[in-house]
Design a protein around this motif. Structure first.
Motif, mmCIF file in Angstrom:
data_model
loop_
_atom_site.group_PDB
_atom_site.id
_atom_site.type_symbol
_atom_site.label_atom_id
_atom_site.label_comp_id
_atom_site.label_asym_id
_atom_site.label_seq_id
_atom_site.Cartn_x
_atom_site.Cartn_y
_atom_site.Cartn_z
ATOM 1 N N VAL A 33 0.853 -1.202 0.000
ATOM 2 C CA VAL A 33 0.000 0.000 0.000
ATOM 3 C C VAL A 33 0.884 1.247 0.000
ATOM 4 O O VAL A 33 2.112 1.156 0.038
ATOM 5 C CB VAL A 33 -0.940 0.004 1.235
ATOM 6 N N ASP A 34 0.264 2.438 0.016
ATOM 7 C CA ASP A 34 1.019 3.700 -0.069
ATOM 8 C C ASP A 34 1.843 3.967 1.185
ATOM 9 O O ASP A 34 1.574 3.427 2.249
ATOM 10 C CB ASP A 34 0.077 4.915 -0.218
ATOM 11 N N LYS A 35 2.798 4.875 0.988
ATOM 12 C CA LYS A 35 3.649 5.301 2.093
ATOM 13 C C LYS A 35 3.099 6.599 2.676
ATOM 14 O O LYS A 35 2.550 7.418 1.954
ATOM 15 C CB LYS A 35 5.070 5.554 1.592
ATOM 16 N N ILE A 36 3.286 6.744 3.991
ATOM 17 C CA ILE A 36 2.883 7.999 4.646
ATOM 18 C C ILE A 36 4.002 8.399 5.597
ATOM 19 O O ILE A 36 4.852 7.584 5.941
ATOM 20 C CB ILE A 36 1.559 7.854 5.449
ATOM 21 N N SER A 37 3.966 9.662 6.011
ATOM 22 C CA SER A 37 4.956 10.135 6.961
ATOM 23 C C SER A 37 4.275 10.278 8.318
ATOM 24 O O SER A 37 3.192 10.837 8.409
ATOM 25 C CB SER A 37 5.480 11.482 6.474
ATOM 26 N N LEU A 38 4.886 9.718 9.364
ATOM 27 C CA LEU A 38 4.280 9.788 10.699
ATOM 28 C C LEU A 38 5.278 10.351 11.697
ATOM 29 O O LEU A 38 6.489 10.133 11.558
ATOM 30 C CB LEU A 38 3.886 8.387 11.180
ATOM 31 N N PRO A 39 4.763 11.048 12.742
ATOM 32 C CA PRO A 39 5.659 11.447 13.830
ATOM 33 C C PRO A 39 6.274 10.188 14.461
ATOM 34 O O PRO A 39 5.586 9.167 14.602
ATOM 35 C CB PRO A 39 4.730 12.148 14.833
ATOM 36 N N LEU A 40 7.542 10.275 14.821
ATOM 37 C CA LEU A 40 8.254 9.097 15.323
ATOM 38 C C LEU A 40 7.493 8.372 16.438
ATOM 39 O O LEU A 40 7.441 7.144 16.471
ATOM 40 C CB LEU A 40 9.644 9.530 15.827
ATOM 41 N N GLY A 41 6.864 9.149 17.327
ATOM 42 C CA GLY A 41 6.159 8.557 18.472
ATOM 43 C C GLY A 41 4.997 7.666 18.090
ATOM 44 O O GLY A 41 4.486 6.922 18.925
ATOM 45 N N GLU A 42 4.565 7.721 16.834
ATOM 46 C CA GLU A 42 3.431 6.881 16.411
ATOM 47 C C GLU A 42 3.863 5.723 15.529
ATOM 48 O O GLU A 42 3.033 5.092 14.862
ATOM 49 C CB GLU A 42 2.421 7.752 15.632
ATOM 50 N N THR A 43 5.142 5.417 15.505
ATOM 51 C CA THR A 43 5.602 4.456 14.497
ATOM 52 C C THR A 43 5.909 3.061 15.030
ATOM 53 O O THR A 43 6.179 2.165 14.233
ATOM 54 C CB THR A 43 6.856 4.973 13.765
ATOM 55 N N VAL A 44 5.861 2.855 16.348
ATOM 56 C CA VAL A 44 6.114 1.493 16.844
ATOM 57 C C VAL A 44 5.049 0.560 16.277
ATOM 58 O O VAL A 44 3.862 0.879 16.284
ATOM 59 C CB VAL A 44 6.083 1.417 18.382
ATOM 60 N N GLY A 45 5.468 -0.562 15.750
ATOM 61 C CA GLY A 45 4.525 -1.523 15.184
ATOM 62 C C GLY A 45 4.212 -1.254 13.719
ATOM 63 O O GLY A 45 3.578 -2.076 13.065
ATOM 64 N N ARG A 46 4.613 -0.092 13.205
ATOM 65 C CA ARG A 46 4.348 0.223 11.799
ATOM 66 C C ARG A 46 5.484 -0.325 10.933
ATOM 67 O O ARG A 46 6.572 -0.595 11.421
ATOM 68 C CB ARG A 46 4.237 1.744 11.608
ATOM 69 N N VAL A 47 5.187 -0.469 9.634
ATOM 70 C CA VAL A 47 6.175 -1.045 8.724
ATOM 71 C C VAL A 47 6.999 0.073 8.088
ATOM 72 O O VAL A 47 6.448 0.983 7.463
ATOM 73 C CB VAL A 47 5.495 -1.898 7.639
ATOM 74 N N LEU A 48 8.292 -0.013 8.268
ATOM 75 C CA LEU A 48 9.217 1.004 7.769
ATOM 76 C C LEU A 48 9.206 1.008 6.245
ATOM 77 O O LEU A 48 9.293 -0.047 5.610
ATOM 78 C CB LEU A 48 10.622 0.684 8.298
ATOM 79 N N ALA A 49 9.089 2.200 5.648
ATOM 80 C CA ALA A 49 9.026 2.303 4.187
ATOM 81 C C ALA A 49 10.192 3.110 3.628
ATOM 82 O O ALA A 49 10.148 3.552 2.487
ATOM 83 C CB ALA A 49 7.691 2.927 3.771
ATOM 84 N N GLN A 50 11.218 3.323 4.415
ATOM 85 C CA GLN A 50 12.394 4.052 3.931
ATOM 86 C C GLN A 50 13.651 3.395 4.485
ATOM 87 O O GLN A 50 13.601 2.677 5.480
ATOM 88 C CB GLN A 50 12.343 5.521 4.384
ATOM 89 N N GLU A 51 14.764 3.663 3.805
ATOM 90 C CA GLU A 51 16.052 3.267 4.374
ATOM 91 C C GLU A 51 16.374 4.222 5.504
ATOM 92 O O GLU A 51 16.063 5.407 5.415
ATOM 93 C CB GLU A 51 17.159 3.415 3.316
ATOM 94 N N SER B 127 28.341 8.324 11.049
ATOM 95 C CA SER B 127 27.487 9.025 10.102
ATOM 96 C C SER B 127 27.637 8.398 8.715
ATOM 97 O O SER B 127 28.747 8.080 8.292
ATOM 98 C CB SER B 127 27.901 10.503 10.064
ATOM 99 N N GLY B 128 26.504 8.177 8.040
ATOM 100 C CA GLY B 128 26.536 7.565 6.708
ATOM 101 C C GLY B 128 26.263 6.070 6.729
ATOM 102 O O GLY B 128 26.026 5.472 5.679
ATOM 103 N N ALA B 129 26.283 5.457 7.933
ATOM 104 C CA ALA B 129 26.066 3.999 7.997
ATOM 105 C C ALA B 129 24.599 3.662 7.700
ATOM 106 O O ALA B 129 23.687 4.408 8.090
ATOM 107 C CB ALA B 129 26.446 3.480 9.378
ATOM 108 N N LEU B 130 24.399 2.544 7.023
ATOM 109 C CA LEU B 130 23.037 2.049 6.754
ATOM 110 C C LEU B 130 22.557 1.309 7.998
ATOM 111 O O LEU B 130 23.170 0.330 8.422
ATOM 112 C CB LEU B 130 23.076 1.111 5.543
ATOM 113 N N ILE B 131 21.460 1.789 8.566
ATOM 114 C CA ILE B 131 21.011 1.242 9.849
ATOM 115 C C ILE B 131 19.854 0.259 9.673
ATOM 116 O O ILE B 131 19.844 -0.827 10.239
ATOM 117 C CB ILE B 131 20.552 2.383 10.799
ATOM 118 N N LEU B 132 18.826 0.643 8.924
ATOM 119 C CA LEU B 132 17.658 -0.228 8.733
ATOM 120 C C LEU B 132 17.215 -0.167 7.274
ATOM 121 O O LEU B 132 17.283 0.887 6.638
ATOM 122 C CB LEU B 132 16.488 0.216 9.627
ATOM 123 N N LEU B 133 16.717 -1.302 6.799
ATOM 124 C CA LEU B 133 16.154 -1.361 5.451
ATOM 125 C C LEU B 133 14.637 -1.340 5.547
ATOM 126 O O LEU B 133 14.066 -1.769 6.558
ATOM 127 C CB LEU B 133 16.605 -2.649 4.757
#
Ligand code: AMP
Ligand code: MG
Length: 418
Positions: A21-39, A154-160
């Motif tokens: 489904v589409d991607k959305i931007s959320l405040p960090l505090g609402e993202t636990v349990g959500r599926v990451l859509a960015q590197e 700085s510059g390291a890839l942390i999460l996919l």
């Protein structure tokens, strides 16, 4: 068996019809349990500055190279550095600064001596720093110092993308200073029960009628796997009524329609007919037990999984087909159901279809032991309630002796990685 698709072929065909489904931007505090859509790429070093890992004294290590309990080295304390403050002075030979855990290392200092190794082991709040300090222990450069960038550069890839954010992930994003995160929106799942016999709970019992239990189970399962269920209620066994509900689901822009019942070969089974008329049927009937009369297609352009009406069949059909479809819609990379090998405590018979049997799995030293929970009929919900797992007996296997090993899906663990 003619006309029956194998489970894995059916699943492959079904998953081919889903994309995230589409991607959305959320405040960090609402993202636990959500599926990451960015590197996630670190834009700063962590720690962002060299800091002390102990409460103690920042020193020049060469000053105290020979310090010991019998021959302490005395240093002048020139400053007090609490966490959150930058030292105002440079440490020169013969000098020290009192420093707290997490406080930036002052320039000139290259090590920290913990308070326990000094004459000032007084950590009551509010105690002023002493003017001089005796050091009882030598230090090497870097002792008790957390250097800048020790954890992350700085510059390291942390999460996919494609993982569900856990509390520790969100904590790291906070450390990196990310105020908003791109995640996938929740898939919308429209849930429809069909059948003239169904009553919603809350209505007085009526002769010949039963309460609709599938809607609750399927809505709750969808929510457990991170989707947003939309209730379409109960449709009677009439094509027009079913079609009206499916229209509503399409108008609401559901990502998936989940119906239960009405997909067998009975005279009142209209779900399939309606799907064939207004969309397309991809497959119908799968070589599994329970859950054979399962249909997959699309109504208008919304994918529709028509689960069988029997409550256990609907549940099993959900675990086998709906779960991976939902996870794919949700943007997750890993669609594989966590599986355990378990040992049968009793012989098991099936009819040769891929079978999903209700069982209690218990941990014994070194292995998991499984025992079936009573009546395995597809309408017998009690044995599902008493179970903590589904055992999977592959197709073609008709009997297994006690002691044989099979795959099992343990309830509870499945949700941990949803
Ligand atoms: P069907 O697939 O319509 O042949 O239904 C199979 C069986 O499941 C029948 O015994 C139905 O009464 C039962 N059933 C269908 N829908 C539900 C439901 N929503 N809740 C509980 N039982 C149901
Ligand atoms: Mg029916």
């Amino acid at each position: 068996m003619t006309g029956l698709l194998g489970v894995s072929e059916a699943l492959g065909r079904l998953l081919g019809e889903f994309s995230p489904v589409d991607k959305i931007s959320l405040p960090l505090g609402e993202t636990v349990g959500r599926v990451l859509a960015q590197e996630i790429i670190a834009v700063i070093d962590l720690p962002p500055f060299a800091n002390s890992s102990m409460d103690g004294f920042a020193v020049q290590s060469q000053d105290i190279a020979r310090a010991g309990r019998d021959h302490p080295v005395v240093l002048q304390v020139i400053e007090d550095i609490p966490a959150g403050q930058i030292a105002s002075r440079q440490i020169e030979p013969g000098q020290a600064a009192r420093i707290m855990t997490g406080a930036p290392i002052p320039s000139g200092a290259d090590a920290v001596v913990p308070v326990e190794e000094t004459s000032f082991n007084d950590r009551r709040p509010g105690q002023p720093a002493p003017a001089h300090i005796e050091i009882y222990h030598p230090a090497r450069p870097g002792d008790h110092v957390r250097p800048r960038g020790q954890d992350i550069r700085s510059g390291a890839l942390i999460l996919l993308p494609g993982i569900r954010l856990r509390p520790q992930d969100v904590a790291l994003l906070a450390m990196l200073g990310m105020a908003t995160v791109t995640v996938y929106r929740k898939p919308r799942v429209a849930v429809l029960s069909t059948g003239d016999e169904l009553l919603p709970v809350g209505i007085a019992p009526q002769p010949g009628k039963i309460y609709d239990s599938n809607a609750l189970a399927l809505g709750a399962l969808a929510a457990q796997y991170g989707a947003e269920p939309i209730s379409l209620g109960i449709a009677p066994d009439r094509a027009e009524a079913i079609e009206a509900c499916l229209e509503q689901a399409a108008d609401l822009q559901a990502d998936l329609i989940l119906s239960s019942a009405g997909v067998s070969v009975g005279a009142f089974d209209f779900v399939r007919t309606v799907v064939e008329r207004r969309g397309r049927l991809n497959f119908w009937r799968v070589n599994m037990r329970p859950g054979k009369p399962l249909a997959f297609g699309a109504y208008r352009d919304v994918p529709l999984i028509g689960l069988p009406g029997n409550p256990v069949s609907a549940f099993v059909g959900f675990e086998v087909f709906v779960r991976p479809a939902l996870l794919k819609l949700a943007g997750l990379n890993n669609l594989i159901h966590p599986t355990q090998r378990v040992t049968l405590a009793e012989p098991v018979e099936t009819d040769g279809r891929e079978s999903y049997l209700r069982a209690v799995v218990e941990q014994h030293p070194g292995r998991l032991i499984a025992r079936l929970t009573g009546h395995q009929g597809s309408g017998n919900l009690l044995s599902l309630v008493q179970a903590n797992a589904l055992l999977i007996v592959p197709s073609e296997v008709k009997s297994l002796p006690s002691g044989a090993e099979v795959d099992a899906w343990l309830f509870g663990t499945a949700y941990h990685q949803f």
